[in-house]
Design an enzyme around this catalytic site. Structure first.
Site, PDB file in Angstrom:
ATOM      1  N   SER A  50       0.792  -1.236   0.000  1.00  0.00           N
ATOM      2  CA  SER A  50       0.000   0.000   0.000  1.00  0.00           C
ATOM      3  C   SER A  50       0.819   1.279   0.000  1.00  0.00           C
ATOM      4  CB  SER A  50      -0.925  -0.005   1.220  1.00  0.00           C
ATOM      5  OG  SER A  50      -0.136  -0.114   2.393  1.00  0.00           O
ATOM      6  N   GLU A  75      -4.002  -1.421   6.688  1.00  0.00           N
ATOM      7  CA  GLU A  75      -4.394  -0.009   6.618  1.00  0.00           C
ATOM      8  C   GLU A  75      -5.740   0.176   7.300  1.00  0.00           C
ATOM      9  OE1 GLU A  75      -2.361   2.189   5.599  1.00  0.00           O
ATOM     10  OE2 GLU A  75      -0.861   0.928   4.615  1.00  0.00           O
ATOM     11  N   ASP A 108      -3.520  -8.472   8.975  1.00  0.00           N
ATOM     12  CA  ASP A 108      -2.175  -8.703   9.479  1.00  0.00           C
ATOM     13  C   ASP A 108      -1.472  -9.804   8.668  1.00  0.00           C
ATOM     14  OD1 ASP A 108       0.114  -9.007  10.891  1.00  0.00           O
ATOM     15  OD2 ASP A 108      -0.847  -9.815  12.709  1.00  0.00           O
ATOM     16  N   TYR A 232      22.074   1.671  11.115  1.00  0.00           N
ATOM     17  CA  TYR A 232      21.281   0.742  10.306  1.00  0.00           C
ATOM     18  C   TYR A 232      21.949  -0.634  10.216  1.00  0.00           C
ATOM     19  CZ  TYR A 232      17.687  -0.583   6.981  1.00  0.00           C
ATOM     20  OH  TYR A 232      16.621  -1.214   6.384  1.00  0.00           O
TER      21      TYR A 232
HETATM   22  P1  NAD Z   1       6.397   1.557   3.905  1.00  0.00           P
HETATM   23  O1  NAD Z   1       6.209   2.018   5.304  1.00  0.00           O
HETATM   24  O2  NAD Z   1       6.207   2.575   2.821  1.00  0.00           O
HETATM   25  O3  NAD Z   1       5.399   0.326   3.578  1.00  0.00           O
HETATM   26  C1  NAD Z   1       5.220  -0.730   4.467  1.00  0.00           C
HETATM   27  C2  NAD Z   1       4.090  -1.627   4.006  1.00  0.00           C
HETATM   28  O4  NAD Z   1       3.928  -2.696   4.954  1.00  0.00           O
HETATM   29  C3  NAD Z   1       2.710  -0.937   3.915  1.00  0.00           C
HETATM   30  O5  NAD Z   1       2.022  -1.431   2.790  1.00  0.00           O
HETATM   31  C4  NAD Z   1       2.002  -1.420   5.178  1.00  0.00           C
HETATM   32  O6  NAD Z   1       0.570  -1.447   5.095  1.00  0.00           O
HETATM   33  C5  NAD Z   1       2.547  -2.827   5.266  1.00  0.00           C
HETATM   34  N1  NAD Z   1       2.415  -3.436   6.591  1.00  0.00           N
HETATM   35  C6  NAD Z   1       2.997  -3.072   7.754  1.00  0.00           C
HETATM   36  N2  NAD Z   1       2.655  -3.930   8.737  1.00  0.00           N
HETATM   37  C7  NAD Z   1       1.840  -4.863   8.172  1.00  0.00           C
HETATM   38  C8  NAD Z   1       1.172  -6.017   8.653  1.00  0.00           C
HETATM   39  N3  NAD Z   1       1.265  -6.428   9.932  1.00  0.00           N
HETATM   40  N4  NAD Z   1       0.385  -6.717   7.793  1.00  0.00           N
HETATM   41  C9  NAD Z   1       0.257  -6.337   6.493  1.00  0.00           C
HETATM   42  N5  NAD Z   1       0.903  -5.267   5.972  1.00  0.00           N
HETATM   43  C10 NAD Z   1       1.666  -4.548   6.814  1.00  0.00           C
HETATM   44  O7  NAD Z   1       7.833   0.880   3.843  1.00  0.00           O
HETATM   45  P2  NAD Z   1       9.041   0.897   2.773  1.00  0.00           P
HETATM   46  O8  NAD Z   1      10.028   1.929   3.189  1.00  0.00           O
HETATM   47  O9  NAD Z   1       8.523   0.853   1.404  1.00  0.00           O
HETATM   48  O10 NAD Z   1       9.737  -0.499   3.137  1.00  0.00           O
HETATM   49  C11 NAD Z   1       9.487  -1.707   2.438  1.00  0.00           C
HETATM   50  C12 NAD Z   1      10.747  -2.544   2.430  1.00  0.00           C
HETATM   51  O11 NAD Z   1      11.774  -1.846   1.695  1.00  0.00           O
HETATM   52  C13 NAD Z   1      11.340  -2.816   3.818  1.00  0.00           C
HETATM   53  O12 NAD Z   1      11.868  -4.119   3.844  1.00  0.00           O
HETATM   54  C14 NAD Z   1      12.468  -1.801   3.910  1.00  0.00           C
HETATM   55  O13 NAD Z   1      13.496  -2.191   4.807  1.00  0.00           O
HETATM   56  C15 NAD Z   1      12.964  -1.818   2.470  1.00  0.00           C
HETATM   57  N6  NAD Z   1      13.799  -0.657   2.077  1.00  0.00           N
HETATM   58  C16 NAD Z   1      13.352   0.607   2.268  1.00  0.00           C
HETATM   59  C17 NAD Z   1      14.177   1.674   1.925  1.00  0.00           C
HETATM   60  C18 NAD Z   1      13.744   3.106   2.124  1.00  0.00           C
HETATM   61  O14 NAD Z   1      14.584   4.011   1.998  1.00  0.00           O
HETATM   62  N7  NAD Z   1      12.477   3.356   2.405  1.00  0.00           N
HETATM   63  C19 NAD Z   1      15.448   1.442   1.362  1.00  0.00           C
HETATM   64  C20 NAD Z   1      15.850   0.124   1.132  1.00  0.00           C
HETATM   65  C21 NAD Z   1      15.015  -0.928   1.507  1.00  0.00           C
END
Ligand code: NAD
Length: 393
Positions: A50, A75, A108, A232
């Site tokens: 999402s 969400e 979840d 990190y």
């Molecule tokens: P985000 O916060 O934008 O998205 C997280 C998603 O997880 C959302 O869709 C949320 O609804 C979902 N979610 C959370 N808890 C949940 C649950 N219990 N059940 C179902 N859905 C659930 O996060 P993001 O930054 O896009 O991170 C996604 C991945 O990318 C992670 O593994 C993160 O470590 C990795 N990552 C992020 C970055 C960055 O800079 N943002 C960089 C490299 C890697």
């Protein structure tokens, strides 16, 4: 109601339905104009669909590869008094805008029930999966076997870490002192953000015989540079990400009979709900974005994920893998010219010169966009029903 951003620290407690739709539609349009990708992906499941990298992965799968998609996210729907969370509006906008099958299960992802619902939806509506993108970022996980509620910690390890950081609200460069995590913090963070749940998803899908020959799965990591390592990669979160590397190898063994593979992809730093919560990283990103924009090298979520699919997942692509077998698309961020300049600026950055050295406006703009604010063409004075087209639950 007229919906305005209400920011509390690193969270915005309101979201704009039309702004979120404009944000999603803009990403879909970008992918349509960037051109189709032949990656052999007909059916994709995106866990954490999402927002951020998961939403971008779902958009590229659907609008770039022409895949049917099932998404999973956690969400909140709107009520008559409160807006929904941004991801809820994003899912709705995505489902309306793409061609083909698009269904989202909100619940979840860590639970057995949600996995069973996903298995049923895939079996009834889709057939076998070619791709699973695992893009969860969560602060907590209730373990489905023990019932224990694990809370992850964003902490360094070893000694108290004193480092520069950014107060994004006030635009001030500050020094933070972060207490080191304990063994418990490590275990809990590994339980939440490590690879076990990814493995459980694969087990559930494999047991239901829903993985197609050549099935691929990806999870995301952030390796970063030595500037962010103390908070990190060398901290509690890094331990969890090491466990994701372990899980990739275990899943690849599990998929051998299908000729399938599991890879961790190391991505660039971008502003998302998850990343804006990490101290130190906010200041690093403000400097990084300025430098990458000055050099015409900046990528946002959707451009970065498009490059991941087009250059690393496309049929016939030669993958850029590191010694641990991870796909590397963080090559531009971590290149010597970029990192050399980030480090030079890091040494001298202070409240007085952040405006010249960093990209605070760009950081704030990206942050607001996550919640649907600051999008061109949206009337932010409009009096709206937060449920927009859906019954208020
Ligand atoms: P985000 O916060 O934008 O998205 C997280 C998603 O997880 C959302 O869709 C949320 O609804 C979902 N979610 C959370 N808890 C949940 C649950 N219990 N059940 C179902 N859905 C659930 O996060 P993001 O930054 O896009 O991170 C996604 C991945 O990318 C992670 O593994 C993160 O470590 C990795 N990552 C992020 C970055 C960055 O800079 N943002 C960089 C490299 C890697």
């Amino acid at each position: 109601m007229v919906i305005k951003p209400r920011i509390r620290g690193f969270i915005c407690t309101t979201a704009h339905p039309r702004g979120c739709a404009a944000h999603v539609n803009g990403q879909i349009e970008y992918i349509r104009s960037a051109g189709p990708i032949d990656a052999g992906v007909k059916n994709a499941l995106v866990v954490g669909c999402s927002g951020g990298y998961g939403l971008a992965s779902r958009i590229v799968a659907a609008a770039g590869c022409g895949a049917d998609t099932l998404g999973v996210s956690l969400e909140k729907p709107p009520s008559s008094k409160r807006t929904a969370t941004a991801g809820w509006y994003n899912n709705l906008a995505f489902e309306e805008a793409v061609d083909g099958y698009a269904r989202t299960l909100d619940g979840d992802a860590f639970s057995d029930e949600l996995k069973a619902d996903a298995v049923e939806a895939i079996r009834n509506d889709m057939g076998k999966l070619d791709l699973l993108v695992y893009s969860l970022a969560s602060p907590v996980r209730r373990h489905p076997r023990t019932g224990f509620l694990h809370r992850s910690a964003l902490k360094p390890l070893g000694e108290t870490l004193r480092m520069k950081s950014l107060n994004v609200d006030k635009g001030e460069v500050i020094e933070v002192a972060l207490e080191p995590g304990t063994e418990d913090d490590i275990a809990n963070t590994v339980a939440v953000m490590g690879g076990e749940d990814w493995e459980m998803w694969i087990d559930a899908l494999a047991e239901a015989d829903l993985l197609a020959p050549g099935f691929r799965t990806l999870a995301f990591t952030y390796l970063g540079s030595d500037l962010t390592w103390p908070i990190y990669w060398e901290g509690t979160l890094g331990k969890a990400k090491e466990d994701v590397d372990r899980a990739a190898a275990a899943i690849t063994r599990r998929l051998a009979h299908l000729g399938g593979s599991a890879r961790v992809a190391s991505l660039k730093a971008v502003v998302t709900q998850a990343s804006s919560a990490i101290p130190v990283v906010s200041l690093y990103m403000a400097l990084l974005f300025r430098i990458m924009k000055e050099r015409g090298l900046h990528e946002d979520c959707i451009r970065h994920i498009y490059r991941l699919y087009a250059t690393q997942l496309a049929t016939g692509a030669t993958q850029r893998l590191d010694e641990a077998g991870r796909i590397r698309v963080d090559d531009v961020e971590l290149s010597e010219p970029i990192q050399g300049e980030v480090k030079r600026r890091w040494g001298v950055v202070a409240t007085e010169n952040i405006a010249e050295l960093g990209d605070l406006p760009g950081f704030r703009e990206d942050f607001l966009k996550i919640f649907g604010f600051g999008l061109a063409g949206v009337d932010y004075e409009e009096d709206l029903d937060p449920a927009l087209g859906r019954d208020v639950r």
